[in-house]
Enzyme design. Structure first.
Site, PDB file in Angstrom:
ATOM      1  N   GLY A 117     130.460  29.667 -60.694  1.00 57.69           N
ATOM      2  CA  GLY A 117     130.187  29.601 -62.130  1.00 57.69           C
ATOM      3  C   GLY A 117     131.429  30.014 -62.888  1.00 57.69           C
ATOM      4  O   GLY A 117     132.320  30.654 -62.319  1.00 57.69           O
ATOM      5  N   GLU A 139     132.092  23.203 -50.633  1.00 61.59           N
ATOM      6  CA  GLU A 139     131.463  21.913 -50.978  1.00 61.59           C
ATOM      7  C   GLU A 139     132.468  20.870 -51.452  1.00 61.59           C
ATOM      8  O   GLU A 139     132.117  19.705 -51.574  1.00 61.59           O
ATOM      9  CB  GLU A 139     130.361  22.129 -52.035  1.00 61.59           C
ATOM     10  N   CYS A 167     132.034  31.606 -54.416  1.00 59.81           N
ATOM     11  CA  CYS A 167     132.844  31.900 -55.586  1.00 59.81           C
ATOM     12  C   CYS A 167     132.187  32.963 -56.474  1.00 59.81           C
ATOM     13  O   CYS A 167     132.107  34.115 -56.083  1.00 59.81           O
ATOM     14  CB  CYS A 167     133.160  30.601 -56.339  1.00 59.81           C
ATOM     15  N   TYR A 168     131.637  32.609 -57.626  1.00 64.78           N
ATOM     16  CA  TYR A 168     130.963  33.612 -58.465  1.00 64.78           C
ATOM     17  C   TYR A 168     129.845  34.293 -57.663  1.00 64.78           C
ATOM     18  O   TYR A 168     129.631  35.503 -57.767  1.00 64.78           O
ATOM     19  CB  TYR A 168     130.397  32.940 -59.728  1.00 64.78           C
ATOM     20  N   LYS A 223     120.700   9.552 -57.393  1.00 62.68           N
ATOM     21  CA  LYS A 223     120.851   8.104 -57.527  1.00 62.68           C
ATOM     22  C   LYS A 223     121.178   7.404 -56.192  1.00 62.68           C
ATOM     23  O   LYS A 223     120.573   6.389 -55.852  1.00 62.68           O
ATOM     24  CB  LYS A 223     121.965   7.851 -58.540  1.00 62.68           C
ATOM     25  N   HIS A 228     135.520  27.212 -52.225  1.00 62.85           N
ATOM     26  CA  HIS A 228     134.421  26.249 -52.385  1.00 62.85           C
ATOM     27  C   HIS A 228     134.296  25.367 -51.144  1.00 62.85           C
ATOM     28  O   HIS A 228     135.077  24.430 -50.975  1.00 62.85           O
ATOM     29  CB  HIS A 228     134.669  25.362 -53.612  1.00 62.85           C
ATOM     30  N   ASP A 269     116.176   2.688 -60.878  1.00 58.73           N
ATOM     31  CA  ASP A 269     115.140   3.721 -60.758  1.00 58.73           C
ATOM     32  C   ASP A 269     113.743   3.158 -61.026  1.00 58.73           C
ATOM     33  O   ASP A 269     112.820   3.332 -60.226  1.00 58.73           O
ATOM     34  CB  ASP A 269     115.407   4.887 -61.727  1.00 58.73           C
TER      35      ASP A 269
END
Ligand code: XMP
Length: 514
Positions: A59, A175, A86-87, A370, A173, A231
């Protein structure tokens, strides 16, 4: 069937979705929740899913800021494994009697981490690893009872572990792709530490969703609005399979669709055996848009008219249930996560009012991103062009005409859009952009056509790469392709004298111009 799940708590980090998506890519279900979720809310989630572990996201805040996002530390008593990123890493150290110092300067970019051996979280990593950092505060002492398992030049506690309590933290990070072995770290956490089963495979979910819709609608009639997008088409195909003739799909042609789109929607609905009603409402929408130049007012006018037409149709059908193609990011944007901010009010079929009298709302795709919807759509046999179709805003071409919408302007932007689509398809690019389209600006400009001066419109071309539309970067379309697009637009559209290419990323820009 209850799936194993990793809960990601959102501390406002821009990569929060990326964490959830990376976990899902490993066939483990993951959801995002606000950072200050309470133990009783967590217990509520346990009823629907086997929550196996918790990740605290990064964050932008410093833990020393007045309104820094907090964690209800009782969550840590749940006994579930926790990984702070991280945060999240700093917050764990701060709350569990470690020591965090405020940043003298921020560290941003690639760093080299020295990794200690023997930790399950960092198993399979080399003694030196490339990691990606973006932080201000620094952890100097890990939480009480835990040990340091990685350091960098600037971070004496770049990663820690408390194996007994199963609490872990990494300053970098895992990710993002710049952390070379980030995926290994996430896999170590979700499989090695949390013991998740890889039981969430999007393709296998079709039957579950079909059964879910059948059970929800209870043998009554249901209605869905088809927008032409992936969708609502996918939700429609699932519903058609689930309840057959009890489903009526309504396709409202608002006159703001792309070239040939209404025909393609009819063809698809026929091919999938969906009973559908085609409502030609072009004149009604144009009338409502008269004199409106403000983008938000356009959205409102279109949204309201859409509801009116849909209500009329719903009444004719006598449907008791409303089926919608709402997907996971739609729900996040409408506030299931506190940290997300709405930048534009997105009118789509998800915006129908609560006053519509239905016995229930059914949203078969509500947990999917998506790209996951695309996988389900392929499984259902939707045509390839539909599966790979780019996202298209609910208000259609109206938000790609800067200023007031007229039928003449719709004609221009529709034609320009078709040229962009054709040429990008013909270029055979390795990676198609996420979205690519034309915008009719409200700027007039001078040109020479034939031998005479002409004064006409400026058309902007926009092509962006994105994973989920939250952030985007402009696509490096080869100049040759852009030149063909420009030549065709100025040749084939009488009013167009100039074509420009939009080279802004999101942020600071948005994908659409309006
Ligand atoms: P922006 O322009 O906000 O767009 O960066 C993000 C994504 O949302 C689409 N978009 C909309 N979709 N109704 C929609 O259903 C809208 O009013 C709307 N405005 C933007 C846009 O095409 C992109 O995919």
């Amino acid at each position: 069937m209850k799936h194993d799940m990793i809960l990601v708590l959102d501390f406002g980090g821009q990569y929060c979705h990326l964490i959830a998506r990376r976990i899902r890519e490993n066939s483990v279900y993951s959801e995002i929740a606000p950072c200050d979720i309470t133990p009783s809310q967590l217990a509520g989630m346990q009823e629907e899913h086997n929550v196996m572990g918790i990740i605290l996201s990064g964050g932008p805040s410093s833990i020393y800021e007045k309104d820094a996002p907090q964690l209800d530390v009782k969550i840590l008593d749940s006994g579930l494994p926790v990984l702070g990123i991280c945060y999240g890493h700093q917050l764990l150290a701060h709350r569990l009697r470690g020591r965090v110092v405020e940043a003298k300067r921020k560290e941003f970019g690639i760093a080299s981490a020295e990794v200690a051996g023997g930790s399950v979280l960092l198993k399979g990593l080399s003694p030196r690893e490339q990691v990606w950092m973006s932080h201000g505060d620094t952890v100097l002492k890990p939480p009480e009872g835990s040990t340091v398992i990685a350091t960098t030049d600037n971070c004496p506690v770049a990663a820690f572990q408390d194996e007994k309590r199963r609490i872990y933290g990494v300053q970098w990070h895992p990710e993002v792709v710049h952390t070379t072995n980030g995926e290994t770290i996430l896999r170590n956490f979700i499989f090695g530490i949390c013991g998740c089963r890889p039981d969430w495979k999007v393709g296998d979910l079709v039957e579950q969703y079909v059964n879910g819709v059948r059970a929800a609608v209870k043998g009554q009639r249901a209605i869905i609005a088809l927008s032409g997008g992936i969708d609502s088409s996918t939700a429609g195909a699932i519903a058609a399979r689930a309840i057959g003739r009890n489903l009526t799909a309504v396709f409202i042609d608002n006159g703001l669709m792309r070239e040939n789109e209404p025909e393609q929607i009819s063809d698809m609905a026929r091919a999938l055996g969906i009973t559908y009603v085609h409502v030609d409402a072009r004149a009604r929408f144009l009338e409502k848009l008269k004199g409106i130049a403000d983008p938000e007012q356009k959205r409102k006018a279109i949204g309201n008219e859409f509801i009116r037409v849909f209500e009329e149709e719903a009444e004719k059908v006598g449907a008791r249930y409303l089926i919608q193609g709402t997907i996971y990011p739609d729900r996040i944007e409408s506030g299931i996560s506190k940290k997300s901010r709405v930048i534009k009010t997105h009118h789509n079929v998800g915006g129908l009012p609560e006053t519509m009298k239905f016995a229930g709302l059914v949203e078969p795709l509500k947990e999917l991103y998506k790209d996951e919807v695309r996988k389900v759509a392929s499984r259902l046999g939707l045509p390839k062009e539909m599966v790979n179709r780019q996202p298209f805003p609910g208000p259609g071409l109206a938000v790609r005409i800067v200023g007031e919408v007229t039928s003449e302007k719709i004609g221009i932007v529709r034609k320009a859009d078709a040229i962009v689509t054709d040429e990008i398809a013909a270029a055979g690019l390795n990676d198609l952009p996420w979205q690519y389209f034309a915008v009719l600006t409200d700027t007039k400009s001078t040109g020479v056509k034939g031998d005479s001066r002409s004064y006409g419109s400026v058309i902007a071309i926009r092509a962006v790469g994105s994973k989920d539309a939250m952030t985007a970067e402009f696509s490096r379309i080869p100049y040759g392709v852009l030149e063909r697009i420009s030549t065709r637009i100025t040749n084939e559209i009488a009013d167009a004298v100039r074509v420009v290419y939009d080279i802004t990323n999101k942020p600071p820009s948005t994908i659409e111009w309006e």
